[in-house]
Design an enzyme around this catalytic site. Structure first.
Site, short mmCIF file in Angstrom:
data_model
loop_
_atom_site.label_atom_id
_atom_site.label_comp_id
_atom_site.label_asym_id
_atom_site.label_seq_id
_atom_site.Cartn_x
_atom_site.Cartn_y
_atom_site.Cartn_z
N CYS A 119 -26.08 -3.55 -10.37
CA CYS A 119 -27.37 -3.93 -9.71
C CYS A 119 -27.16 -4.61 -8.35
O CYS A 119 -27.59 -5.58 -8.18
CB CYS A 119 -28.13 -4.63 -10.81
SG CYS A 119 -28.11 -4.43 -12.70
N ARG A 132 0.93 -1.15 -0.06
CA ARG A 132 -0.01 -0.03 -0.11
C ARG A 132 0.83 1.27 0.00
O ARG A 132 0.66 2.12 -0.80
CB ARG A 132 -0.85 -0.09 1.24
CG ARG A 132 -2.09 0.86 1.33
CD ARG A 132 -2.68 0.89 2.61
NE ARG A 132 -3.21 -0.36 2.93
CZ ARG A 132 -4.34 -1.15 2.81
NH1 ARG A 132 -5.51 -0.21 2.10
NH2 ARG A 132 -4.76 -2.13 3.25
N ARG A 148 -13.67 -1.75 -2.17
CA ARG A 148 -13.08 -1.47 -0.90
C ARG A 148 -14.25 -0.76 -0.04
O ARG A 148 -14.23 -1.28 1.29
CB ARG A 148 -11.66 -0.78 -0.91
CG ARG A 148 -10.61 -1.47 -1.47
CD ARG A 148 -9.26 -0.97 -1.31
NE ARG A 148 -8.86 -1.04 0.06
CZ ARG A 148 -9.03 -0.28 0.95
NH1 ARG A 148 -9.30 1.02 0.59
NH2 ARG A 148 -8.27 -0.35 2.29
N TYR A 180 -4.87 -2.18 -4.06
CA TYR A 180 -6.02 -2.99 -3.62
C TYR A 180 -7.24 -2.44 -4.40
O TYR A 180 -8.33 -2.46 -4.01
CB TYR A 180 -6.26 -3.16 -2.34
CG TYR A 180 -5.11 -3.48 -1.53
CD1 TYR A 180 -4.46 -4.91 -1.74
CD2 TYR A 180 -4.26 -2.98 -0.71
CE1 TYR A 180 -3.62 -5.43 -1.19
CE2 TYR A 180 -3.17 -3.24 0.01
CZ TYR A 180 -2.79 -4.52 -0.20
OH TYR A 180 -1.50 -5.23 0.57
N1 LLP Z 1 3.28 -9.29 3.27
C1 LLP Z 1 2.01 -9.80 3.56
C2 LLP Z 1 2.40 -11.15 4.15
C3 LLP Z 1 0.82 -9.27 3.66
O1 LLP Z 1 -0.10 -10.15 3.81
C4 LLP Z 1 0.39 -8.15 3.16
C5 LLP Z 1 -0.94 -7.62 2.72
C6 LLP Z 1 1.55 -7.20 2.82
C7 LLP Z 1 2.80 -7.73 2.81
C8 LLP Z 1 1.41 -5.69 2.22
O2 LLP Z 1 0.95 -4.90 3.19
P1 LLP Z 1 0.68 -3.77 2.89
O3 LLP Z 1 1.90 -2.72 3.12
O4 LLP Z 1 -0.01 -3.19 1.49
O5 LLP Z 1 -0.18 -3.02 3.85
N2 LLP Z 1 -7.10 -5.95 0.58
C9 LLP Z 1 -6.94 -5.32 1.70
C10 LLP Z 1 -5.54 -5.36 2.12
C11 LLP Z 1 -4.99 -6.63 2.45
C12 LLP Z 1 -3.64 -6.80 2.88
C13 LLP Z 1 -3.21 -8.08 2.62
N3 LLP Z 1 -1.99 -8.40 3.04
C14 LLP Z 1 -7.34 -3.98 1.46
O6 LLP Z 1 -7.84 -3.45 0.44
O7 LLP Z 1 -7.08 -3.10 2.44
#
Ligand code: LLP
Length: 441
Positions: A370, A302, A339, A400
């Site tokens: 819909c 992110r 989201r 995401y």
């Molecule tokens: N490493 C692992 C093992 C993870 O599971 C994740 C995210 C990351 C790194 C990356 O994390 P970040 O820096 O992006 O926070 N779909 C959800 C987010 C799911 C995150 C899953 N794992 C959303 O839209 O908020």
């Protein structure tokens, strides 16, 4: 509206107001981009992606031993061009599926710098990843350790592995992404003794080179000191394993998770400062435990791409139900951004072609599906006479959104256009109707 009032709504500093009253993103007129490429449209600010990578790279260089590496978590947004950018920025990557591995490989990414995640890698996944030359497997459970050993033995190879642990930390983010707790579906809890037993299991395998450990405590995390706490727990566990098993881990992967600003009310995180603070705690813990400072990885997704993204839509209908509620309908929705439907996530939504106008209307910004739950955001301020043909920008959509997009209602996925200092180019083409029926027999 005065310039400072408008800017006060902006969550990121790559948003500006043009003299023509249009919203500019990465220095470019979003209304003109909507006209050129059509809507709905994902924009990505390539300069910002590179800047975010460099922030991690510089902090790692300043704080951590040689060989430490930030890994871009492709689950946030994966397509060939982004892996090329990661290669150019000398980042590693975190991959979670054969699809991501395939995409990175097609982009020519050096797979030795890839870490393979996931809590249920099939035997076929393990073989596919070894064929692709994935550098490090992050084993999530004992079954996987044995599957990796079996596949490596078949090939007469040795596979580098780290083990995913659950440090038992609650990050107080939303439940779907809160992964560091003992009862998580991921990893092996230190508190229950499962972390120790999987370490013994991995050490006993002939074709596994155990390098160290991984933890990921959650996503969209702002909580003050959770990464520091995780680092202490992990280093103390590593010291314990050295004492008990004579195993000195040389790699620690602290996962991803730093939060980003979806609205101007969200806090600002200085990633460089955050990493410096974690490294101080980590080194102090190593010194206390007389444990050699390991190589460090982190897996930001992110915080690499979110603020580099913005989605453009065209307004269709404005529905005012006097005394009740107002709706602004757009030509995309939950298929390109699920989201809000999934997590009730906040977003900053702006009328891009009339950015300087007063916003006296409050409306729900809704998609064209819909389904009543097809909402991008509620209570959005818009110009009172927003109308068909106006352009709406939804900010901070780089993470995401495309990676979670679907074809619900058989809507083709939008194109992704990259913005650079010298112009723009298509990085992912818009899906066509032929694409939609391509697999139908
Ligand atoms: N490493 C692992 C093992 C993870 O599971 C994740 C995210 C990351 C790194 C990356 O994390 P970040 O820096 O992006 O926070 N779909 C959800 C987010 C799911 C995150 C899953 N794992 C959303 O839209 O908020």
């Amino acid at each position: 509206m005065k310039a400072n009032e408008i800017a006060a709504r902006f969550p990121c500093d790559n948003l500006t107001v043009g003299e023509n009253g249009h919203l500019f993103f990465a220095g470019q007129d979003t209304t003109a981009l909507a006209a050129q490429y059509g809507t709905p449209l994902y924009l990505l600010d390539e300069t910002r992606i590179r800047k975010n990578c460099r922030t991690y790279k510089a902090a790692f260089k300043a704080c951590y031993p040689e060989g430490s590496l930030p890994l871009y978590a492709g689950k946030a947004n994966a397509f060939k061009q982004i892996y090329r950018i990661m290669a150019q920025e000398d980042m590693g990557i975190d991959v979670v599926s054969c699809g991501e591995i395939y995409t990175a490989k097609c982009a020519g990414f050096d797979m030795r710098k890839a870490f393979f995640h996931g809590n249920n890698k099939t035997d076929a996944d393990v073989a596919f990843a070894m064929d692709a030359g994935v550098g490090v497997f992050v084993a999530d459970n004992p079954e996987e350790v044995l599957a990796i050993e079996a596949e490596a033995a078949k090939r007469g190879a040795t596979q580098k592995v780290i083990l995913r642990l659950t440090p038992g930390i609650d990050t107080h983010t939303y439940a779907a992404v809160n992964t560091g707790k003992v009862d998580s579906k991921f990893g092996n809890a230190i508190a229950t003794g499962q972390a120790e037993s999987i370490t013994k299991l991995a050490l006993a395998q002939e074709h596994i080179a155990l390098l160290g450990y991984h933890c990921h405590i959650g996503s969209q995390v702002f909580t003050e000191d959770v990464f520091e706490r995780a680092a202490v727990i992990m280093i103390e566990f590593m010291a314990e394993m050295r004492r008990k098993l004579g195993f000195t881990a040389t790699l620690l992967n602290l996962g991803g998770g730093y939060g980003v600003r979806y609205t101007a009310d969200d806090p600002v995180l200085d990633i460089g400062e955050k990493i410096a603070s974690v490294s101080e705690t980590l080194k102090a813990t190593c010194a206390r435990a007389d444990f050699p400072v390991p190589q460090i990885c982190m897996e930001p997704g992110r915080s690499i791409v979110a603020d580099a993204g913005l989605t453009l839509y065209t307004v269709g209908a404005l529905k005012q139900i006097t005394g009740y509620k107002n709706y602004v309908s757009i030509d995309g929705g939950m298929p390109d951004n699920p989201r809000f439907a999934l997590y009730r996530s906040s977003y900053t939504c702006l009328c891009a072609n009339r950015i300087a106008e007063d916003c006296s209307l409050t409306a729900s910004l809704v998609g064209r599906c819909c389904e009543s739950g097809d909402i991008i955001q509620e209570n959005v301020p818009f110009p009172a006479d927003i109308q068909r043909g106006d352009i709406v920008a939804v900010c901070t959509t780089g993470a995401y959104n495309y990676s979670m997009a679907s074809n619900y209602n058989r809507l083709p996925r939008p194109a992704t256009v990259m913005l650079t200092d010298s112009g723009s180019y298509i990085a992912v083409k818009r899906e066509t109707f032929e694409d939609l029926v391509r697999l139908d027999v």
